[in-house]
Scaffold this motif. Structure first.
Motif, PDB file in Angstrom:
ATOM      1  N   MET A   1      -2.338   3.032  -4.265  1.00 27.89           N
ATOM      2  CA  MET A   1      -1.894   1.651  -4.255  1.00 27.89           C
ATOM      3  C   MET A   1      -3.060   0.772  -3.810  1.00 27.89           C
ATOM      4  O   MET A   1      -4.099   1.239  -3.366  1.00 27.89           O
ATOM      5  CB  MET A   1      -0.695   1.496  -3.310  1.00 27.89           C
ATOM      6  N   SER A   2      -2.878  -0.522  -3.925  1.00 22.58           N
ATOM      7  CA  SER A   2      -3.937  -1.460  -3.571  1.00 22.58           C
ATOM      8  C   SER A   2      -4.284  -1.333  -2.091  1.00 22.58           C
ATOM      9  O   SER A   2      -3.490  -0.866  -1.289  1.00 22.58           O
ATOM     10  CB  SER A   2      -3.465  -2.888  -3.860  1.00 22.58           C
ATOM     11  N   THR A   3      -5.482  -1.774  -1.734  1.00 17.99           N
ATOM     12  CA  THR A   3      -5.931  -1.666  -0.347  1.00 17.99           C
ATOM     13  C   THR A   3      -5.111  -2.542   0.579  1.00 17.99           C
ATOM     14  O   THR A   3      -5.135  -2.346   1.791  1.00 17.99           O
ATOM     15  CB  THR A   3      -7.413  -2.064  -0.240  1.00 17.99           C
ATOM     16  N   THR A   4      -4.378  -3.491   0.023  1.00 16.70           N
ATOM     17  CA  THR A   4      -3.548  -4.349   0.858  1.00 16.70           C
ATOM     18  C   THR A   4      -2.179  -3.753   1.103  1.00 16.70           C
ATOM     19  O   THR A   4      -1.416  -4.255   1.905  1.00 16.70           O
ATOM     20  CB  THR A   4      -3.361  -5.735   0.195  1.00 16.70           C
ATOM     21  N   SER A   5      -1.870  -2.631   0.424  1.00 17.55           N
ATOM     22  CA  SER A   5      -0.563  -2.016   0.584  1.00 17.55           C
ATOM     23  C   SER A   5      -0.408  -1.434   1.977  1.00 17.55           C
ATOM     24  O   SER A   5      -1.340  -0.894   2.555  1.00 17.55           O
ATOM     25  CB  SER A   5      -0.373  -0.905  -0.446  1.00 17.55           C
ATOM     26  N   LYS A   6       0.793  -1.499   2.496  1.00 19.27           N
ATOM     27  CA  LYS A   6       1.075  -0.923   3.801  1.00 19.27           C
ATOM     28  C   LYS A   6       1.612   0.498   3.688  1.00 19.27           C
ATOM     29  O   LYS A   6       1.859   1.149   4.688  1.00 19.27           O
ATOM     30  CB  LYS A   6       2.091  -1.798   4.548  1.00 19.27           C
ATOM     31  N   LEU A   7       1.824   0.981   2.472  1.00 12.58           N
ATOM     32  CA  LEU A   7       2.377   2.319   2.283  1.00 12.58           C
ATOM     33  C   LEU A   7       1.266   3.368   2.317  1.00 12.58           C
ATOM     34  O   LEU A   7       1.024   4.081   1.358  1.00 12.58           O
ATOM     35  CB  LEU A   7       3.134   2.397   0.961  1.00 12.58           C
ATOM     36  N   ILE A   8       0.588   3.483   3.432  1.00 15.51           N
ATOM     37  CA  ILE A   8      -0.498   4.446   3.570  1.00 15.51           C
ATOM     38  C   ILE A   8       0.089   5.830   3.842  1.00 15.51           C
ATOM     39  O   ILE A   8      -0.254   6.806   3.210  1.00 15.51           O
ATOM     40  CB  ILE A   8      -1.454   4.031   4.701  1.00 15.51           C
ATOM     41  N   ASN A   9       0.974   5.938   4.781  1.00 14.01           N
ATOM     42  CA  ASN A   9       1.690   7.174   5.055  1.00 14.01           C
ATOM     43  C   ASN A   9       3.108   6.787   5.402  1.00 14.01           C
ATOM     44  O   ASN A   9       3.432   6.581   6.571  1.00 14.01           O
ATOM     45  CB  ASN A   9       1.037   7.956   6.200  1.00 14.01           C
ATOM     46  N   PRO A  10       3.978   6.662   4.408  1.00  9.86           N
ATOM     47  CA  PRO A  10       5.319   6.129   4.610  1.00  9.86           C
ATOM     48  C   PRO A  10       6.125   6.830   5.686  1.00  9.86           C
ATOM     49  O   PRO A  10       6.775   6.182   6.506  1.00  9.86           O
ATOM     50  CB  PRO A  10       5.963   6.285   3.245  1.00  9.86           C
ATOM     51  N   ALA A  11       6.088   8.159   5.724  1.00 11.47           N
ATOM     52  CA  ALA A  11       6.911   8.882   6.680  1.00 11.47           C
ATOM     53  C   ALA A  11       6.504   8.574   8.121  1.00 11.47           C
ATOM     54  O   ALA A  11       7.336   8.266   8.969  1.00 11.47           O
ATOM     55  CB  ALA A  11       6.821  10.382   6.410  1.00 11.47           C
ATOM     56  N   LEU A  12       5.184   8.639   8.388  1.00  7.66           N
ATOM     57  CA  LEU A  12       4.715   8.371   9.739  1.00  7.66           C
ATOM     58  C   LEU A  12       4.903   6.918  10.121  1.00  7.66           C
ATOM     59  O   LEU A  12       5.295   6.592  11.240  1.00  7.66           O
ATOM     60  CB  LEU A  12       3.230   8.745   9.852  1.00  7.66           C
ATOM     61  N   ARG A  13       4.631   6.026   9.171  1.00 11.42           N
ATOM     62  CA  ARG A  13       4.765   4.594   9.442  1.00 11.42           C
ATOM     63  C   ARG A  13       6.216   4.243   9.750  1.00 11.42           C
ATOM     64  O   ARG A  13       6.510   3.519  10.696  1.00 11.42           O
ATOM     65  CB  ARG A  13       4.269   3.782   8.251  1.00 11.42           C
ATOM     66  N   ALA A  14       7.132   4.776   8.942  1.00 12.56           N
ATOM     67  CA  ALA A  14       8.551   4.495   9.147  1.00 12.56           C
ATOM     68  C   ALA A  14       9.000   4.972  10.516  1.00 12.56           C
ATOM     69  O   ALA A  14       9.688   4.262  11.245  1.00 12.56           O
ATOM     70  CB  ALA A  14       9.386   5.162   8.057  1.00 12.56           C
ATOM     71  N   ALA A  15       8.569   6.186  10.885  1.00 10.18           N
ATOM     72  CA  ALA A  15       8.974   6.738  12.172  1.00 10.18           C
ATOM     73  C   ALA A  15       8.459   5.884  13.320  1.00 10.18           C
ATOM     74  O   ALA A  15       9.175   5.569  14.261  1.00 10.18           O
ATOM     75  CB  ALA A  15       8.469   8.168  12.306  1.00 10.18           C
TER      76      ALA A  15
ATOM     77  N   ASN B   1       9.114  -1.347 -10.571  1.00  7.33           N
ATOM     78  CA  ASN B   1      10.006  -2.075  -9.659  1.00  7.33           C
ATOM     79  C   ASN B   1      10.318  -1.276  -8.398  1.00  7.33           C
ATOM     80  O   ASN B   1      10.525  -1.856  -7.318  1.00  7.33           O
ATOM     81  CB  ASN B   1      11.299  -2.445 -10.381  1.00  7.33           C
ATOM     82  N   LEU B   2      10.355   0.041  -8.506  1.00  9.22           N
ATOM     83  CA  LEU B   2      10.563   0.881  -7.321  1.00  9.22           C
ATOM     84  C   LEU B   2       9.399   0.728  -6.355  1.00  9.22           C
ATOM     85  O   LEU B   2       9.598   0.556  -5.147  1.00  9.22           O
ATOM     86  CB  LEU B   2      10.710   2.343  -7.748  1.00  9.22           C
ATOM     87  N   ASN B   3       8.188   0.782  -6.868  1.00  5.74           N
ATOM     88  CA  ASN B   3       7.022   0.630  -6.000  1.00  5.74           C
ATOM     89  C   ASN B   3       6.974  -0.753  -5.346  1.00  5.74           C
ATOM     90  O   ASN B   3       6.617  -0.888  -4.170  1.00  5.74           O
ATOM     91  CB  ASN B   3       5.743   0.884  -6.791  1.00  5.74           C
ATOM     92  N   ALA B   4       7.354  -1.777  -6.112  1.00  3.41           N
ATOM     93  CA  ALA B   4       7.383  -3.135  -5.550  1.00  3.41           C
ATOM     94  C   ALA B   4       8.423  -3.226  -4.431  1.00  3.41           C
ATOM     95  O   ALA B   4       8.174  -3.843  -3.381  1.00  3.41           O
ATOM     96  CB  ALA B   4       7.693  -4.143  -6.653  1.00  3.41           C
ATOM     97  N   ALA B   5       9.575  -2.610  -4.643  1.00  4.36           N
ATOM     98  CA  ALA B   5      10.635  -2.630  -3.631  1.00  4.36           C
ATOM     99  C   ALA B   5      10.197  -1.872  -2.377  1.00  4.36           C
ATOM    100  O   ALA B   5      10.511  -2.281  -1.253  1.00  4.36           O
ATOM    101  CB  ALA B   5      11.914  -2.030  -4.207  1.00  4.36           C
ATOM    102  N   LEU B   6       9.475  -0.768  -2.553  1.00  3.64           N
ATOM    103  CA  LEU B   6       8.995  -0.011  -1.401  1.00  3.64           C
ATOM    104  C   LEU B   6       8.015  -0.831  -0.564  1.00  3.64           C
ATOM    105  O   LEU B   6       8.051  -0.787   0.669  1.00  3.64           O
ATOM    106  CB  LEU B   6       8.321   1.278  -1.875  1.00  3.64           C
ATOM    107  N   GLU B   7       7.151  -1.564  -1.216  1.00  3.09           N
ATOM    108  CA  GLU B   7       6.200  -2.408  -0.479  1.00  3.09           C
ATOM    109  C   GLU B   7       6.944  -3.488   0.305  1.00  3.09           C
ATOM    110  O   GLU B   7       6.626  -3.773   1.466  1.00  3.09           O
ATOM    111  CB  GLU B   7       5.198  -3.028  -1.446  1.00  3.09           C
ATOM    112  N   LYS B   8       7.940  -4.083  -0.329  1.00  2.00           N
ATOM    113  CA  LYS B   8       8.735  -5.111   0.359  1.00  2.00           C
ATOM    114  C   LYS B   8       9.511  -4.504   1.526  1.00  2.00           C
ATOM    115  O   LYS B   8       9.635  -5.118   2.593  1.00  2.00           O
ATOM    116  CB  LYS B   8       9.701  -5.774  -0.630  1.00  2.00           C
ATOM    117  N   LEU B   9      10.024  -3.291   1.321  1.00  5.24           N
ATOM    118  CA  LEU B   9      10.776  -2.624   2.380  1.00  5.24           C
ATOM    119  C   LEU B   9       9.876  -2.312   3.566  1.00  5.24           C
ATOM    120  O   LEU B   9      10.254  -2.516   4.722  1.00  5.24           O
ATOM    121  CB  LEU B   9      11.399  -1.335   1.838  1.00  5.24           C
ATOM    122  N   ASP B  10       8.681  -1.851   3.292  1.00  4.16           N
ATOM    123  CA  ASP B  10       7.725  -1.539   4.346  1.00  4.16           C
ATOM    124  C   ASP B  10       7.397  -2.784   5.172  1.00  4.16           C
ATOM    125  O   ASP B  10       7.344  -2.736   6.403  1.00  4.16           O
ATOM    126  CB  ASP B  10       6.460  -0.959   3.729  1.00  4.16           C
TER     127      ASP B  10
END
Length: 254
Positions: free
Chosen positions: A14-28, A92-101
């Motif tokens: 994903m783009s360098t501005t994305s926050k989904l670097i490690n979703p599992a760890l970030r979410a926790a 659209n799934l990837n866009a929703a994940l970024e918004k969710l993050d």
């Protein structure tokens, strides 16, 4: 409603501005310190954890050429269905994940809840279509193995293969609007069952049935070839079912 998207697909960075670097760890990390209600926190964590680590969901390659299913399904239909419709669900799934993050990071409960519909619809669309492509094979290239595990399970549950096809065809044709017809395994009873789902609702998350075989009856799956005559499409699609994959899924689910 929580469902996990765990697909054997390639990932793209994903783009360098994305926050989904490690979703599992970030979410926790975010959710442990969040004031979000527990149910909302768990739902968000499940969605984020299902994203491929370090990347985004991507459109899977087909295991055959676009014209491989002709004359049952044309190359035109397969090209549009795969590159346009399925690809839109992935995007659209990837866009929703970024918004969710971003919403989780901000502790924005309202936005997290508001994104559940987009996650379910687009995540379900990606999952369902990935299973569907694997369900298909060139006409005459796959058949149910006589005396095999799948044939035995079908016979036990429906009385025979033709009886199962007849029941599943009728049930799938009768879906109102857009949706899917499914053959699934009930892990509690060990028997096979037929079910339908509206829109892109994922089978296992909404019924508990493990998906073995799906038939897409959104009109975009058949309109080019069959116009609005859904029964002709459903009755024809049996000629291009990959029974080897169905049997493998059954073995994996038991």
């Amino acid at each position: 409603l929580v469902f996990i998207i765990a697909l054997p697909t390639k990932t793209t960075a994903m783009s360098t501005t994305s926050k989904l670097i490690n979703p599992a760890l970030r979410a926790a990390a975010n959710l442990r310190s969040s004031s979000m209600p527990e149910k909302v926190s768990k739902t968000a964590a499940a969605y984020l954890s299902a994203a491929p680590s370090g990347g985004a969901h991507s459109l899977p390659d087909l295991p055959y050429d676009y014209n491989a299913l002709e004359p049952v399904i044309s190359a035109e239909t397969m090209t549009l269905h795969h590159t346009k419709h399925h690809n839109t669900y992935v995007t659209n799934l990837n866009a929703a994940l970024e918004k969710l993050d971003a919403a989780v990071s901000a502790g924005d409960v309202s936005s997290v809840i508001g994104l559940e519909g987009a996650m379910k619809f687009n995540g379900g669309g990606h999952l369902n279509h990935t299973l569907f492509w694997e369900n298909l094979a060139a006409k005459g290239s796959s058949s149910i193995k006589a005396g095999g595990t799948l044939e035995a399970a079908i016979t036990e549950s429906f009385g025979g293969v033709e009886e199962m096809k007849k029941e599943m065809s009728a049930t799938t044709i009768a879906v109102q609007g857009s949706g899917w017809g499914w053959l699934g395994l009930n892990p509690k009873t060990g028997r096979l069952e037929i079910a339908t789902r509206a829109n892109q609702d994922p089978l296992q998350a909404t019924t508990g049935l493990v998906p073995l075989l799906g038939i897409d009856v959104w009109e975009h799956a058949y309109y080019v070839d069959y116009r609005n005559v859904r029964p002709d499409y459903v009755n024809s699609v049996w000629d291009v079912v990959n029974w080897d994959v169905v049997e493998q899924r059954l073995a994996a689910a038991k």
